[in-house]
Design a protein around this motif. Structure first.
Motif, PDB file in Angstrom:
ATOM      1  N   VAL A 168      -8.074   2.225   5.962  1.00 51.22           N
ATOM      2  CA  VAL A 168      -7.617   2.716   7.259  1.00 51.22           C
ATOM      3  C   VAL A 168      -6.159   3.370   7.085  1.00 51.22           C
ATOM      4  O   VAL A 168      -6.048   4.733   7.592  1.00 51.22           O
ATOM      5  CB  VAL A 168      -7.684   1.572   8.551  1.00 51.22           C
ATOM      6  CG1 VAL A 168      -6.883   2.220   9.701  1.00 51.22           C
ATOM      7  CG2 VAL A 168      -8.954   1.113   8.682  1.00 51.22           C
ATOM      8  N   PHE A 169      -5.345   2.686   6.570  1.00 51.56           N
ATOM      9  CA  PHE A 169      -3.725   3.181   6.269  1.00 51.56           C
ATOM     10  C   PHE A 169      -3.556   3.800   5.294  1.00 51.56           C
ATOM     11  O   PHE A 169      -2.749   4.929   5.517  1.00 51.56           O
ATOM     12  CB  PHE A 169      -2.868   1.846   6.566  1.00 51.56           C
ATOM     13  CG  PHE A 169      -3.050   1.307   7.982  1.00 51.56           C
ATOM     14  CD1 PHE A 169      -2.907   1.729   9.052  1.00 51.56           C
ATOM     15  CD2 PHE A 169      -3.433  -0.077   7.906  1.00 51.56           C
ATOM     16  CE1 PHE A 169      -2.935   1.199  10.341  1.00 51.56           C
ATOM     17  CE2 PHE A 169      -3.920  -0.804   9.262  1.00 51.56           C
ATOM     18  CZ  PHE A 169      -3.531  -0.445  10.492  1.00 51.56           C
ATOM     19  N   PRO A 209      -4.749   6.541   3.619  1.00 56.81           N
ATOM     20  CA  PRO A 209      -4.951   8.062   3.841  1.00 56.81           C
ATOM     21  C   PRO A 209      -3.698   8.537   4.714  1.00 56.81           C
ATOM     22  O   PRO A 209      -3.197   9.747   4.402  1.00 56.81           O
ATOM     23  CB  PRO A 209      -6.324   8.316   4.346  1.00 56.81           C
ATOM     24  CG  PRO A 209      -6.879   7.145   4.447  1.00 56.81           C
ATOM     25  CD  PRO A 209      -6.159   5.799   4.182  1.00 56.81           C
ATOM     26  N   ARG A 210      -3.058   7.671   5.794  1.00 55.58           N
ATOM     27  CA  ARG A 210      -2.234   8.003   6.666  1.00 55.58           C
ATOM     28  C   ARG A 210      -1.085   8.051   6.032  1.00 55.58           C
ATOM     29  O   ARG A 210       0.135   8.715   6.319  1.00 55.58           O
ATOM     30  CB  ARG A 210      -2.225   7.467   7.891  1.00 55.58           C
ATOM     31  CG  ARG A 210      -3.533   7.730   8.518  1.00 55.58           C
ATOM     32  CD  ARG A 210      -3.734   6.555   9.703  1.00 55.58           C
ATOM     33  NE  ARG A 210      -5.285   6.729  10.014  1.00 55.58           N
ATOM     34  CZ  ARG A 210      -5.653   6.250  11.170  1.00 55.58           C
ATOM     35  NH1 ARG A 210      -5.046   5.513  12.071  1.00 55.58           N
ATOM     36  NH2 ARG A 210      -6.932   6.346  11.713  1.00 55.58           N
ATOM     37  N   LEU A 211      -0.930   7.050   5.079  1.00 58.26           N
ATOM     38  CA  LEU A 211       0.630   6.853   4.467  1.00 58.26           C
ATOM     39  C   LEU A 211       0.848   7.554   3.155  1.00 58.26           C
ATOM     40  O   LEU A 211       1.898   7.735   2.747  1.00 58.26           O
ATOM     41  CB  LEU A 211       0.796   5.318   4.165  1.00 58.26           C
ATOM     42  CG  LEU A 211       0.827   4.399   5.279  1.00 58.26           C
ATOM     43  CD1 LEU A 211       0.692   2.889   4.978  1.00 58.26           C
ATOM     44  CD2 LEU A 211       2.094   4.533   6.046  1.00 58.26           C
ATOM     45  N   GLU A 212      -0.320   8.206   2.715  1.00 58.60           N
ATOM     46  CA  GLU A 212      -0.036   8.983   1.409  1.00 58.60           C
ATOM     47  C   GLU A 212       0.765  10.128   1.425  1.00 58.60           C
ATOM     48  O   GLU A 212       1.680  10.125   0.547  1.00 58.60           O
ATOM     49  CB  GLU A 212      -1.441   9.211   0.964  1.00 58.60           C
ATOM     50  CG  GLU A 212      -1.819   8.151  -0.137  1.00 58.60           C
ATOM     51  CD  GLU A 212      -3.634   8.240  -0.335  1.00 58.60           C
ATOM     52  OE1 GLU A 212      -4.317   9.175   0.122  1.00 58.60           O
ATOM     53  OE2 GLU A 212      -4.091   7.128  -0.670  1.00 58.60           O
ATOM     54  N   PRO A 213       0.718  10.930   2.543  1.00 51.80           N
ATOM     55  CA  PRO A 213       1.971  11.877   2.451  1.00 51.80           C
ATOM     56  C   PRO A 213       3.185  11.408   2.560  1.00 51.80           C
ATOM     57  O   PRO A 213       4.183  12.055   1.814  1.00 51.80           O
ATOM     58  CB  PRO A 213       1.443  12.673   3.726  1.00 51.80           C
ATOM     59  CG  PRO A 213       0.163  12.206   4.189  1.00 51.80           C
ATOM     60  CD  PRO A 213       0.017  10.817   3.744  1.00 51.80           C
ATOM     61  N   ARG A 257      -1.120   8.643  -4.478  1.00 52.93           N
ATOM     62  CA  ARG A 257      -2.057   7.780  -3.506  1.00 52.93           C
ATOM     63  C   ARG A 257      -1.604   6.331  -3.640  1.00 52.93           C
ATOM     64  O   ARG A 257      -1.218   5.901  -4.584  1.00 52.93           O
ATOM     65  CB  ARG A 257      -3.482   8.130  -4.008  1.00 52.93           C
ATOM     66  CG  ARG A 257      -4.114   7.788  -5.217  1.00 52.93           C
ATOM     67  CD  ARG A 257      -5.228   8.087  -5.587  1.00 52.93           C
ATOM     68  NE  ARG A 257      -5.948   7.320  -6.649  1.00 52.93           N
ATOM     69  CZ  ARG A 257      -6.345   6.275  -6.831  1.00 52.93           C
ATOM     70  NH1 ARG A 257      -6.559   5.389  -5.427  1.00 52.93           N
ATOM     71  NH2 ARG A 257      -6.658   5.631  -7.664  1.00 52.93           N
TER      72      ARG A 257
END
Lengths: 223, 294
Positions: free
Chosen positions: B244-245, B247-251, B261
């Motif tokens: 869940v988290f 993909p949102r934190l990767e940037p 990643r």
């Protein structure tokens, strides 16, 4: 089968010291049926407990089925106990298990191969005349049936020696006779039996060798 | 026999009821907390590794050496302690690099009367030397060379990142240890309750000649099962949280730490977490009071 030589057992120390057994010497040969008689507090149960190493004598020698009982290490106690079947006044059946499961449980925990468990459990139930009640739970049994189930559990592992501590103590006369008949059958199949009872009449009725105890001493050995 | 004992352990687990469930939840919490810090530390560790590889020390030269002297200079620097690679950057190359970095404003450089940039040596330290002490030593050795005017570079910030990583590791271990202790105590309580419920059974087992191992193994298996279930739940929670988290934190990770990643635990690390849970539970089961022949 059983040899006791100048066996004594005391509990506590100082003013609280209590002598439960004093200078007990006797022997029971393989295949004998012996009654241990005496009033409550005579030391019968303590003596039986010495035989299956639930207690250790304060003095003297105890030999059972070739085991030097007091000298047994904790690891070897199970070996002694596997050669002994024990029956108590209360049947000590496990409440959550059927009669069959009570017996098979015992066979499993002593490492009986799985394939032998069911035939041996049913053979034991047949020997005590309880095959029809195999699936009953302890609370569905009469006291006599419960004691027969307890006997079946004791003999399922084919012990050399059966110790019965007041097996008829909770039963009426008719049920007591049934249980004594079952124990007699077990003896006739070759198991050595030592039956403890406080009932002198029962000892007379059985017409077997009788050891009489009073206040921790063996006062008579007759028959 | 083992199947029978496992069946007995399952029966015991059902008997343990709510306390058994609490033990599983506490193991889940402790391992999930431990796993969280482990994940953070794992990713920070990757960032530290990556940045350690990017540590550079730049030695600005007094004069640009002649073409024949460059190889000699490079060979002497390469021979210094803690040097993995060295690259010569000529004044012209430095200027064109500046132009590239200025982009649209590159024409400003053309206004300069002459090239103001010095030639330099771009030194990559060995992994062992890519530490604050290592780079300080390297700076001193380079500064001692007569051709070198000034030396810049260091690994202090990489080291501070590494310190954060160690802090996460220690915090994770600390929090995990406290929760693990609570979990062990709960498993012990659950097993002791089962022991009380099994008093009659144990007495019978004892009287008929069951060994102590047979009497206690179901308790051990019960504890292990609780531990394994707790660890599996913790792992499931971590997998879900990562899915869940991450993909949102990767940037944000790319921007701050330069990580493309956020990685998850490897299969071996996941197996270790499960084994850790099983051991935690088994330890609690072993600690339960009462010995068969006591």
């Amino acid at each position: 089968m059983i040899r006791l030589h100048h066996v004594g057992k005391t509990f506590g120390a100082g003013p609280a010291k209590h002598t439960a057994l004093a200078d007990i010497t006797f022997g029971i040969d393989k295949g004998e049926f012996v009654v241990l008689n005496g009033p409550s507090g005579a030391g019968k149960t303590t003596l039986l407990r010495l035989l299956y190493r639930d207690e250790v004598p304060t003095e003297g020698d105890v030999e059972v089925a070739g085991f030097d009982v007091p000298a047994l290490s904790r690891r070897r106690i199970p070996r002694l106990r596997r050669s002994i079947g024990i029956v108590f006044q209360d049947a000590k059946l496990l409440a959550g298990r059927t009669v069959f499961e009570n017996i098979s449980f015992v066979l499993r925990v002593i490492g009986t191969p799985r394939k032998d468990v069911t035939p041996r459990a049913f053979a034991a139930l047949k020997a005590v005349g309880l095959s029809a009640r195999a699936q009953a739970y302890p609370n569905q049994l009469s006291q006599g049936e419960a004691q027969r189930a307890s006997l079946a559990r004791a003999i399922a592992k084919s012990p050399q020696l059966l110790l019965a501590d007041e097996p008829t103590g909770n039963l009426d006369e008719e049920m007591a006779d049934e249980i004594l008949d079952v124990i007699d059958d077990i003896w006739q199949r070759g198991t050595t039996v030592l039956l403890a009872t406080h009932q002198a009449a029962l000892a007379d009725q059985l017409k077997r060798r009788t050891l009489t105890m009073r206040q921790g001493r063996l006062v008579k050995d007759e028959g | 026999m083992l199947g029978f004992l496992a069946g007995e352990a399952a029966r015991d687990l059902r008997r343990a009821g709510r306390v058994g469930l609490s033990a599983i939840l506490l193991i889940t919490l402790s391992l999930a907390a431990l796993g969280c810090f482990w994940l953070l530390s794992l990713n920070l560790g990757r960032a530290v590794e990556q940045w350690r590889e990017r540590v550079r020390v730049v030695a600005y030269l007094r004069e640009e050496p002649r073409a024949a002297g460059v190889d000699d200079l490079l060979a002497r620097v390469q021979a210094l302690d803690g040097v993995q690679r060295v690259r010569f950057v000529s004044r012209a190359e430095a200027l064109s690099s500046l132009k590239r970095s200025l982009g649209a404003q590159a024409s400003v450089v053309d206004q300069l009367p002459r090239n103001p940039l010095p030639a330099s040596l771009e030194v990559t330290p060995t992994p062992e030397a890519a530490t604050p002490d290592g780079t300080r030593g390297l700076v001193q050795r380079l500064s001692a060379m007569s051709e070198v005017d000034e030396v810049q570079g260091g690994a202090e910030w990489v080291e501070s990142l590494a310190q954060w990583q160690r802090l996460f590791e220690l915090t994770g271990l600390g929090v995990g240890a406290v929760l693990a202790l609570a979990a062990i105590l709960t498993v012990t309580t659950a097993t002791t309750l089962v022991l009380h419920a099994r008093r009659d059974e144990m007495e019978i087992m004892r009287l008929v000649g069951a060994t102590e191992a047979v009497i206690r193994l179901p308790l051990l298996l019960q504890g292990m099962t609780q531990g394994l279930l707790g660890a599996a739940l913790a792992l499931a929670a971590l997998v879900t949280a990562h899915a869940v988290f991450a993909p949102r934190l990767e940037p944000l990770l790319t921007l701050t730490l330069g990580l493309a990643r956020a990685v998850f635990l490897s299969p071996a690390q996941m197996a270790l977490l499960l084994a850790g849970g099983a051991m935690l539970g088994a330890f609690g089961g072993l600690l339960a009071k009462g010995r068969a022949y006591s």
